[in-house]
Structures are given as structure tokens and as C-alpha cells.
Design a protein around this motif. Structure first.
Motif: not given
Length: 186
Positions: A147-155, A133-141
Motif C-alpha cells: 500500500g505504499t508508493a515506495g516514497l519512504g527512502m526518497i523522503d 524523482y519524488y514528484k515522478q514516483v508520486l505522480s505515477e501513483g
């Protein structure tokens, strides 16, 4: 008149001691404060002779939690908010074999449902699913307005290896207080 009754200070101290609180802060989060908190925790973990792997894990999750607090309220929102709504809470506790980072901040009531859905989704995933899911959200960009991709909670969930404990406490029709607690096992 005292802000805090002087005869109650020791009671507060004992409560913090009983909960093993290493650091507690309530107030407005600034970039300077982020640096200071990280320096304090680095020093405390050095003093406790913490293992490098544990220090790195706690430090990385703490950075994410602090960034979430800092980025939560953008500059435009800050201008129109009452002072207490700009305030946030951070507590870091250390028990025998785990750290616990707890944060709290005000947020718009209209943003509760999307955040709750995201947190529930993150909590429903195992380690491998979180990584994908992290990779998916990161790749959707797609970046948010902040200015964030919403990765914080996943991370945070990935690095802690634990479910995220959270709560929303409605304050009024437009404001909610969001609490997040993250456990980090050694």
C-alpha cells in the motif's frame, strides 16, 4: 540462568552512553509501539530544548523509518515467520550537532537486489534530483503490495539531506538482515 549476565549490564550501559544512544528497541514493531516511540522522542527532544525545526526534521524522518519497519512485514508473512524474523531494531543517538537513526530488520533475500538498486539510485541524486524523482514516483501513483508508493527512502534522503548508509547481511538462502542508518544534521 540469567538472560544477561548481571555483571555485564553496566558494560552495556556504558556502550550505549558512549554512543550517545537516546533510545534503543529490539522486538516486534506494532502500531501501538510506533505511537509510544514517537511520544518518547518528542518528550526527550522537549527536555533537551531542541529547536522546533530540528525536532520537526528528526520527527518526520523517524516516522518514515518506523513506517518502513512496520510495513515491511505484512500480516500474511508474519504468520509463517519464526518469531526472531518478526523482530526489528531501532536506535536513536544524539551527538553534538547531529542525530542518527539506525534501523534493522529481516527481509526476504529475493527482495535485496531491487531495494539495493533503489537505495543506490536515491544516493546518486542531489537535492533537486530527489525532489523531481519524488514528484515522478508520486505522480505515477503505482502502489506496492503493502500500500505504499515506495516514497519512504526518497523522503528520508530528501529530509535528511544526507546519503543513506545501508547494509545487507545474509542470514541464509532465504533471509537477509537489512540495516539502515540516517544522519540528521542540525
Amino acid at each position: 540462568m540469567h538472560v544477561l549476565r548481571v555483571d555485564k549490564v553496566y558494560e552495556i550501559y556504558k556502550q550505549l552512553e558512549e554512543k550517545h544512544v537516546l533510545l534503543s528497541f529490539k522486538g516486534m514493531i506494532t502500531s501501538e509501539l510506533l505511537t509510544t516511540i514517537l511520544q518518547i522522542m518528542e518528550s526527550k527532544m522537549e527536555h533537551m530544548d531542541e529547536k522546533p525545526k530540528v525536532k520537526r526534521k528528526v520527527f518526520n524522518i523517524l516516522v518514515e523509518c518506523l513506517q518502513n519497519l512496520y510495513h515491511h512485514i505484512d500480516q500474511e508473512d508474519r504468520i509463517h515467520m519464526p518469531l526472531e524474523d518478526k523482530s526489528a531494531l531501532l536506535m536513536i543517538a544524539k551527538r553534538e550537532f547531529e542525530y542518527e537513526i539506525t534501523t534493522g530488520n529481516y527481509m526476504k533475500a529475493e527482495d535485496v537486489q531491487p531495494l539495493k538498486e533503489k537505495l543506490d539510485l536515491v544516493n546518486s541524486m542531489n537535492k533537486d534530483e530527489l525532489k523531481a524523482y519524488y514528484k515522478q514516483v508520486l505522480s505515477e501513483g503505482s502502489l506496492s503490495q503493502k500500500g505504499t508508493a515506495g516514497l519512504g527512502m526518497i523522503d528520508i534522503a530528501r529530509k535528511s539531506g544526507e546519503k543513506l548508509d545501508y547494509n545487507f547481511s545474509p542470514i541464509n538462502d532465504t533471509t537477509t538482515f537489512f540495516s539502515l542508518s540516517v544522519k540528521i544534521a542540525e
